[in-house]
Design a protein around this motif. Structure first.
Motif, PDB file in Angstrom:
ATOM      1  N   ALA A  21       0.468  -1.150  -0.025  1.00  0.00           N
ATOM      2  CA  ALA A  21       0.372   0.113   0.036  1.00  0.00           C
ATOM      3  C   ALA A  21       0.723   1.592   0.128  1.00  0.00           C
ATOM      4  O   ALA A  21       1.721   0.849   1.199  1.00  0.00           O
ATOM      5  CB  ALA A  21      -1.130  -0.684   1.004  1.00  0.00           C
ATOM      6  N   ALA A  81      -7.261  -5.344  -4.194  1.00  0.00           N
ATOM      7  CA  ALA A  81      -6.622  -3.989  -4.343  1.00  0.00           C
ATOM      8  C   ALA A  81      -7.486  -3.323  -4.582  1.00  0.00           C
ATOM      9  O   ALA A  81      -7.472  -3.670  -5.984  1.00  0.00           O
ATOM     10  CB  ALA A  81      -5.263  -3.447  -4.866  1.00  0.00           C
ATOM     11  N   VAL A 119       0.287  -6.604  -9.648  1.00  0.00           N
ATOM     12  CA  VAL A 119       0.330  -6.251  -8.572  1.00  0.00           C
ATOM     13  C   VAL A 119       0.052  -7.478  -7.095  1.00  0.00           C
ATOM     14  O   VAL A 119       0.092  -7.360  -6.798  1.00  0.00           O
ATOM     15  CB  VAL A 119      -1.327  -5.457  -8.671  1.00  0.00           C
ATOM     16  CG1 VAL A 119      -1.105  -5.313  -7.126  1.00  0.00           C
ATOM     17  CG2 VAL A 119      -1.523  -4.229  -9.734  1.00  0.00           C
ATOM     18  N   ILE A 140      -4.730  -2.562  -0.027  1.00  0.00           N
ATOM     19  CA  ILE A 140      -4.391  -4.507  -0.533  1.00  0.00           C
ATOM     20  C   ILE A 140      -5.140  -4.813   0.699  1.00  0.00           C
ATOM     21  O   ILE A 140      -4.581  -5.249   1.297  1.00  0.00           O
ATOM     22  CB  ILE A 140      -2.529  -4.454   0.039  1.00  0.00           C
ATOM     23  CG1 ILE A 140      -2.395  -4.032  -1.989  1.00  0.00           C
ATOM     24  CG2 ILE A 140      -2.074  -5.700  -0.342  1.00  0.00           C
ATOM     25  CD1 ILE A 140      -2.209  -4.383  -2.922  1.00  0.00           C
ATOM     26  N   VAL A 153      -6.457   0.124  -7.541  1.00  0.00           N
ATOM     27  CA  VAL A 153      -5.175   1.562  -7.476  1.00  0.00           C
ATOM     28  C   VAL A 153      -5.581   2.698  -8.176  1.00  0.00           C
ATOM     29  O   VAL A 153      -6.614   3.325  -9.301  1.00  0.00           O
ATOM     30  CB  VAL A 153      -3.839   0.491  -8.462  1.00  0.00           C
ATOM     31  CG1 VAL A 153      -3.469   1.553  -9.617  1.00  0.00           C
ATOM     32  CG2 VAL A 153      -3.538  -0.686  -8.324  1.00  0.00           C
ATOM     33  N   VAL A 159       2.631   2.353  -8.823  1.00  0.00           N
ATOM     34  CA  VAL A 159       2.710   1.393  -9.932  1.00  0.00           C
ATOM     35  C   VAL A 159       2.660   2.185 -11.479  1.00  0.00           C
ATOM     36  O   VAL A 159       1.606   2.880 -11.685  1.00  0.00           O
ATOM     37  CB  VAL A 159       1.999   0.280 -10.150  1.00  0.00           C
ATOM     38  CG1 VAL A 159       1.951  -0.246  -8.688  1.00  0.00           C
ATOM     39  CG2 VAL A 159       0.148   0.709  -9.661  1.00  0.00           C
ATOM     40  N   THR A 215      -1.421   5.284  -8.126  1.00  0.00           N
ATOM     41  CA  THR A 215      -1.440   4.446  -6.022  1.00  0.00           C
ATOM     42  C   THR A 215      -1.870   3.680  -5.468  1.00  0.00           C
ATOM     43  O   THR A 215      -3.485   3.347  -5.524  1.00  0.00           O
ATOM     44  CB  THR A 215      -1.455   6.329  -5.514  1.00  0.00           C
ATOM     45  OG1 THR A 215      -0.356   7.287  -6.066  1.00  0.00           O
ATOM     46  CG2 THR A 215      -0.542   5.786  -4.162  1.00  0.00           C
ATOM     47  N   VAL A 216      -1.179   2.595  -4.884  1.00  0.00           N
ATOM     48  CA  VAL A 216      -1.509   1.291  -4.694  1.00  0.00           C
ATOM     49  C   VAL A 216      -2.480   2.302  -3.526  1.00  0.00           C
ATOM     50  O   VAL A 216      -1.714   2.666  -1.794  1.00  0.00           O
ATOM     51  CB  VAL A 216      -1.452   0.412  -4.355  1.00  0.00           C
ATOM     52  CG1 VAL A 216      -1.521  -1.144  -3.763  1.00  0.00           C
ATOM     53  CG2 VAL A 216      -0.976  -0.298  -5.627  1.00  0.00           C
ATOM     54  N   THR A 217      -3.333   2.112  -3.123  1.00  0.00           N
ATOM     55  CA  THR A 217      -4.389   2.918  -1.988  1.00  0.00           C
ATOM     56  C   THR A 217      -4.939   1.842  -1.245  1.00  0.00           C
ATOM     57  O   THR A 217      -5.352   1.623   0.806  1.00  0.00           O
ATOM     58  CB  THR A 217      -5.433   3.196  -1.912  1.00  0.00           C
ATOM     59  OG1 THR A 217      -6.290   3.118  -2.693  1.00  0.00           O
ATOM     60  CG2 THR A 217      -5.466   4.848  -3.051  1.00  0.00           C
ATOM     61  N   ALA A 246      -1.998  -3.616 -12.836  1.00  0.00           N
ATOM     62  CA  ALA A 246      -2.556  -2.257 -13.120  1.00  0.00           C
ATOM     63  C   ALA A 246      -3.157  -1.890 -14.156  1.00  0.00           C
ATOM     64  O   ALA A 246      -2.840  -2.233 -14.797  1.00  0.00           O
ATOM     65  CB  ALA A 246      -1.374  -1.702 -12.366  1.00  0.00           C
TER      66      ALA A 246
END
Length: 661
Positions: free
Chosen positions: A607, A655, A617, A640, A657, A611, A636-638, A631
Motif C-alpha cells: 500500500a 486491491a 500487483v 491491499i 489503484v 505503479v 497509487t496503490v491505496t 494495474a
C-alpha cells in the motif's frame, strides 16, 4: 496367469474414475472410489461399489498423499490400484509403494515410469534405441531461435515457454523452473528447438508381461491452447503411410527400450513439410484422449490394462497381437469450465444444468454415435482445487467430415447452465479452415485466438430477441405467482402510454440491455418488431419470427441467472436487474477484482506504492495455473486486501489503484 482381479481402486477422481468403473462393471469387478471433501458430491463417488473419504481439499493433502491413498485402499481389503492420469499416475515411488503394500499395480513397471519421468533421460534412452529426437543446442544463438523451454518432469503445458528473443532466454528459464517446481516438485528444465508448424501425433502402445508389444493406432493432438490439448482425433489425418508405419515402429521400439508393460503413449512432433518426426515424450499411463482410439479399434483399453495385469497375453486380451486397422474416424474435444478466449481463465461454481446429448457414456460405442465421459452432472460444483475439465465429448463416424458435423451438433444442443465454458470456442474451432481440411498444427489455435478476428463464438446478447424472450418468461412467471389479480394478463394496462421495460445484465455488454414489451388482451407484442408470442410459460417461450417458429427453453438457476437455449441457434445467459440499485453494491474506481476463485500466491506491491499501467500487483493460482493481476493504469496503490495464502472468490476486491491526477 495370476489370479483374476476382484476389486479395482482408482487413485484418482472425476471422469477417469467413472471411466474405469464402467469397465469394472462390465467385467464383474468391484470398484472403490477415493474422494476429497470438495468431490464428495460428484457422480463418480456414487458410481463405485465402495467410496472412501480422503479428508481435506487440496491435492497435496488428498490425491497426492501416497501414504493416505494406499492406507485408504488397504483399509477396505483392496486388491489392485488403477492410477488414472495426473496426480500420482506417473510417480514411480507411488507405484513401488503400491506393490510393496501387496496391491496389484494396473500400470507399467516402476522402472519404466522412472525412465520416462525425466524428459532429459528419456531422450537419451530414445536416442540409443534409434528413435529420432530433437537435439538441444549447447550454446544457443540467434540462428537457433525460436527455442522451447520445457520442464523435465512436466506435462500439460506447465513449465513450458517459447523463446523468440535470445535476451529473454534466462528469464524464461527461471520462470519455467519456478512453475515446474510448484507443479511437479522438480524445477529441472531443458531447452530444445521449437518447430513452428509441427503437428503433435501420438501412438498408443500395449505391451504384455510376456514381451509382446504392439502399436494400437495413432492420434493427432495438434489443436492446443497454451500447450494443452483441446481436440484429439484418430487416426491422425493426412499422415503418409510410410510415416505412419515408421512412427508405429518407433513407438514400439521406445516401449521395448524401457521394458514397458500395460497401456502407454509415445508422443511425436511431426513436420509435414519434410515428412520428419521426433520423439517428444512417453506417457506411462492411460491418456485423456484414449476414447478416440477405443472407438476406431473397438478395444477397451482399460480392460486391456486389467487383462495384462492378470498375466494374459495380448492375443488373449485382444484376440490379436498385430496392429489393428482403424474403422471410421473419431474426434474428441475437452469441455472446460474456463473462458473461451486466449486467456483461458478457469472458472468455478455450480452447474444447475449440465446435459450433453449422447448415445453412450464411459464405454465402447456399439455403433457410430456420440460418447460422453463427464466428471460432472446437474448440480455438480466445480471447485478451485483441481483441473477444470468438465467432460470429454467423443464422436465416432464413418469418416472425418461426418464426425466433425456430428460433434458440432452435440455441442450446440448441450445445456451448460453454470460457470462459463469453452463450448463457444470448441464450436467455432470446428469450422476453422485448417481444422476442416485436417492440416492444423500446434500453432493453429493460438494464431486464431490472437488474430484480427479471433474465434470464440458469437458474443451473447448481440440481439434484442433473447432479452425479449426472457422478459416474457419473467412476466408470465410473476403473473402466475401473484396472490391478487391472479387471472390478469401480465403487464396489462387500460391505456398503455409506454412499453414495459425489463433490464438485464448480459456478459460481454458494458451497459444493461433493456427489453421493451406490451401485454394486453391479445397477448405480448414488441414495440417495433413483428415477434408473435405463440405460447409462453416460465420454462418455454415459442415465437413466430419472420415466419419462422422458434422455441426457447428458459432455465433459471438458484441465483436468478437466466439461460436461453434455441437448439443451438441462439444461446444466451442474462441476469435480471432490479429497478433500483443498492448503493452498497457499488465498487470503488480502480478496484482490482479477482478474475476467478483462487489462492493468492504472491503480492508484488505494498500500500502506498506507485505503479505503472500493466505492472504486476499480485499473482493468483487457480486450477494449478498461475494468473497475474496487473494495474489497469498508472497510480497509487491505496489498498491491499489480501496476502499470500488468502482464498478469494470471483469478483472479490483484491486491491485498489487510484489513478494519478
Amino acid at each position: 496367469m495370476s489370479s483374476l482381479i476382484q476389486r479395482v481402486a482408482v487413485a484418482n477422481r472425476g471422469e477417469i474414475a467413472s471411466r474405469v468403473f464402467a469397465t469394472c462393471r462390465r467385467l464383474g469387478i468391484e470398484s472403490q472410489a477415493l474422494y476429497s471433501d470438495p468431490d464428495a458430491g460428484l457422480p463418480y463417488v456414487d458410481d463405485a461399489d465402495v467410496a472412501t473419504r480422503l479428508p481435506g481439499s487440496t491435492p497435496a493433502e488428498t490425491y497426492l498423499d501416497a501414504e493416505r491413498v494406499i492406507h485408504s485402499i488397504r483399509a477396505v481389503g483392496g486388491q489392485s490400484v488403477h492410477p488414472g492420469y495426473g496426480f500420482l499416475s506417473e510417480n514411480a515411488d507411488f507405484a513401488r509403494a503400491v506393490q510393496d503394500a501387496g496391491l496389484l499395480w494396473l500400470g507399467p513397471p516402476p522402472d519404466a515410469i522412472e525412465a520416462m519421468g525425466s524428459k532429459i533421460r528419456a531422450k537419451d534412452l530414445m536416442r540409443a534405441a534409434g528413435v529420432p529426437v530433437l537435439e538441444a543446442p549447447e550454446q544457443p544463438t540467434e540462428a537457433d531461435l525460436p527455442l522451447l523451454v520445457k520442464a523435465s518432469a512436466g506435462g500439460g503445458g506447465r513449465g513450458m515457454r517459447v523463446v523468440r528473443r535470445l535476451g529473454d532466454l534466462d528469464a524464461e528459464v527461471e520462470s519455467a523452473r519456478a512453475e515446474a517446481a510448484s507443479a511437479f516438485g522438480d524445477g529441472t528444465v531443458f531447452v530444445e528447438p521449437y518447430v513452428e508448424s509441427g503437428r503433435h501425433v501420438e501412438v498408443q502402445i500395449l505391451f504384455d508381461t510376456h514381451g509382446t508389444g504392439i502399436a494400437v493406432g495413432d492420434r493427432d493432438c495438434s489443436l492446443q491452447r497454451r500447450h494443452q490439448k483441446v481436440l484429439e482425433e484418430a487416426p491422425a489425418p493426412g499422415l503418409p503411410d510410410a510415416v505412419r508405419a515408421a512412427m508405429h515402429k518407433a513407438a514400439v521400439a521406445a516401449g521395448r527400450a524401457v521394458g514397458y508393460v500395460s497401456a502407454g503413449t509415445v508422443e511425436f512432433l511431426y513436420d509435414p513439410a519434410g515428412e520428419r518426426f521426433w520423439f517428444l515424450e512417453m506417457n506411462t499411463r492411460l491418456q485423456v484422449e484414449h476414447p478416440v482410439t477405443e472407438c476406431v479399434t473397438g478395444i477397451d483399453l482399460v480392460a486391456a490394462q486389467i487383462g495384462i495385469a492378470e498375466g494374459r497375453t495380448l492375443l488373449e486380451v485382444l484376440g490379436t497381437d498385430t496392429t489393428p486397422e482403424p474403422r471410421g474416424h473419431a474426434i474428441e474435444v475437452r469441455l472446460y469450465a474456463e473462458t473461451p478466449d486466449a486467456a483461458a481463465t478457469p472458472q468455478s461454481g455450480r452447474f444447475s444444468r449440465l446435459q450433453i446429448p449422447h448415445d453412450m457414456a464411459f464405454d465402447l460405442l456399439p455403433r457410430h454415435g456420440v460418447r460422453v465421459d463427464a466428471g460432472y452432472a446437474d448440480g455438480s460444483e466445480v471447485s478451485t482445487h483441481y483441473d477444470a475439465m468438465l467432460a470429454k465429448v467423443i464422436v465416432w463416424a464413418a469418416d472425418r467430415p461426418s464426425a466433425l458435423r456430428a460433434l458440432g451438433r452435440a455441442l450446440r444442443r448441450s445445456r451448460l447452465h453454470g460457470p462459463v465454458t469453452n463450448r463457444d470456442l470448441l464450436e467455432t474451432m470446428l469450422q476453422v479452415d485448417e481444422v476442416v481440411a485436417g492440416t492444423m498444427t500446434t500453432t493453429t489455435l493460438e494464431q486464431q485466438l490472437s488474430g484480427e478476428h479471433p474465434i470464440g463464438g458469437v458474443p451473447a446478447g448481440d440481439t434484442e430477441l433473447g432479452p425479449y424472450v426472457a422478459a416474457v418468461a419473467i412476466a408470465v412467471r410473476d403473473a402466475a405467482a401473484r396472490r391478487v389479480q391472479h387471472g390478469i394478463q401480465p403487464g396489462w394496462r387500460n391505456v398503455a402510454s409506454q412499453p414495459q421495460r425489463t433490464s438485464f445484465e448480459v456478459p460481454g455488454r458494458d451497459e444493461p440491455v433493456v427489453a421493451e414489451w406490451y401485454a394486453g388482451r391479445d397477448g405480448f407484442r414488441h414495440p417495433t418488431e413483428d415477434w408473435t408470442v405463440v405460447s409462453a410459460t416460465p420454462d418455454l417461450v415459442v415465437l413466430m419470427v419472420n415466419g419462422h417458429r422458434m422455441r426457447f427453453e428458459v432455465h433459471v438457476d438458484e441465483s436468478g441467472e437466466m439461460f436461453l437455449d434455441n437448439d443451438g441457434t441462439i444461446r444466451e445467459r442474462l441476469r435480471p436487474l432490479p429497478r433500483f440499485t443498492d448503493p452498497a453494491d457499488a465498487v470503488a474506481s480502480g478496484s482490482l477484482l479477482a478474475p476467478m476463485p483462487g489462492t493468492v500466491v504472491k503480492v508484488a506491491v505494498v500500500a502506498g506504492a506507485q505503479v505503472a499501467a500493466g505492472d504486476v500487483v499480485l499473482v493468483l493460482e487457480a486450477m494449478k495455473m498461475q494468473h497475474t493481476v496487473t494495474a489497469p493504469h498508472a497510480g497509487t496503490v491505496t489498498e491491499i486486501n489480501v496476502e499470500p495464502g488468502t482464498q478469494v472468490a470471483s469478483g472479490e476486491v483484491l486491491a485498489v489503484v487510484e489513478e494519478n491526477s
